[in-house]
Design a protein around this motif. Structure first.
Motif, short mmCIF file in Angstrom:
data_model
loop_
_atom_site.label_atom_id
_atom_site.label_comp_id
_atom_site.label_asym_id
_atom_site.label_seq_id
_atom_site.Cartn_x
_atom_site.Cartn_y
_atom_site.Cartn_z
N CYS A 59 0.83 -1.21 0.00
CA CYS A 59 0.00 0.00 0.00
C CYS A 59 0.87 1.25 0.00
CB CYS A 59 -0.93 0.01 1.22
SG CYS A 59 -2.30 -1.14 1.12
N PHE A 60 1.93 1.23 0.80
CA PHE A 60 2.85 2.37 0.85
C PHE A 60 3.52 2.57 -0.51
CE2 PHE A 60 7.14 4.03 1.52
CZ PHE A 60 6.83 5.26 2.10
N PHE A 61 4.04 1.48 -1.08
CA PHE A 61 4.76 1.60 -2.35
C PHE A 61 3.84 1.97 -3.51
CE2 PHE A 61 8.30 -0.23 -0.09
CZ PHE A 61 9.38 0.38 -0.71
N PRO A 68 -2.76 5.47 -6.12
CA PRO A 68 -3.56 6.10 -5.07
C PRO A 68 -2.89 5.95 -3.70
CG PRO A 68 -4.60 4.06 -5.80
CD PRO A 68 -3.44 4.31 -6.71
N PRO A 69 -3.16 6.86 -2.78
CA PRO A 69 -2.53 6.82 -1.45
C PRO A 69 -3.16 5.76 -0.54
CG PRO A 69 -4.06 8.65 -1.56
CD PRO A 69 -4.05 8.01 -2.93
N LEU A 70 -3.03 4.50 -0.94
CA LEU A 70 -3.69 3.40 -0.22
C LEU A 70 -3.28 3.35 1.25
CD1 LEU A 70 -3.51 0.44 -2.79
CD2 LEU A 70 -5.38 2.06 -2.37
N GLN A 73 -5.01 6.03 3.19
CA GLN A 73 -6.44 5.77 3.25
C GLN A 73 -6.77 4.67 4.24
OE1 GLN A 73 -7.21 4.87 -0.86
NE2 GLN A 73 -7.39 7.03 -1.45
N ARG A 74 -5.93 3.64 4.31
CA ARG A 74 -6.24 2.48 5.15
C ARG A 74 -5.64 2.55 6.55
NH1 ARG A 74 -5.33 -2.33 0.62
NH2 ARG A 74 -6.81 -1.45 -0.87
N TYR A 75 -4.47 3.19 6.68
CA TYR A 75 -3.74 3.11 7.94
C TYR A 75 -3.34 4.47 8.52
CZ TYR A 75 -3.23 -1.55 5.95
OH TYR A 75 -3.47 -2.75 5.36
N GLY A 76 -3.55 5.55 7.77
CA GLY A 76 -3.14 6.86 8.25
C GLY A 76 -1.72 7.21 7.84
#
Length: 136
Positions: A59-61, A68-70, A73-76
């Motif tokens: 998600c970070f990568f 998209p900034p996954l 969005q999911r973890y802050g």
């Protein structure tokens, strides 16, 4: 160090070419390398936990490479250094981490990784990763 190293971020074209599924597969393969390396104690030992950690990293990568900034969005906020503080990371650990990444990236075509951006991506992770070092 007062802040993250000033290195050029990965080219956003990486995500445009790879897509989310390939980025996730890449990070899962990297995490499988971690699990079989000398730094394996820094990662979950159960397959489910390791997969969850790989997903978070993916998600970070995704966001870092132009998607998209996954992660946000999911973890802050990633708070990278803070999240790594519980683990004693020296330069040797960082070098093993990088070697695992490089091993997987030896076959960029497996992930549809755009080879014209491979050197700059490696330059980014090699230049940014020393910021996680928290032990001499």
């Amino acid at each position: 160090m007062n802040g993250p190293p000033q290195v050029d971020p990965p080219n956003p074209e990486i995500y445009q070419v790879m897509g989310e599924e390939n980025m996730f597969r890449l990070l899962h393969d990297v995490y499988n390398e971690f699990a079989n390396s000398s730094i394996k104690d820094m990662f979950p030992t159960d397959p489910e936990g390791l997969a969850e950690a790989a997903d978070k990293s993916a998600c970070f990568f995704v966001g870092l490479c132009g998607g998209p900034p996954l992660y946000h969005q999911r973890y802050g906020n990633p708070m990278l250094r803070r999240r790594h503080f519980p683990f004693p990371i020296d330069m040797n650990s960082r070098d093993v981490w990088l070697a695992c990444f490089l091993k997987v990236l030896k076959n960029p075509q497996d992930y549809n990784f755009p080879e014209q951006h491979l050197d700059s991506f490696i330059g980014f992770i090699a230049g940014f990763s020393p910021w996680m070092v928290n032990k001499k």
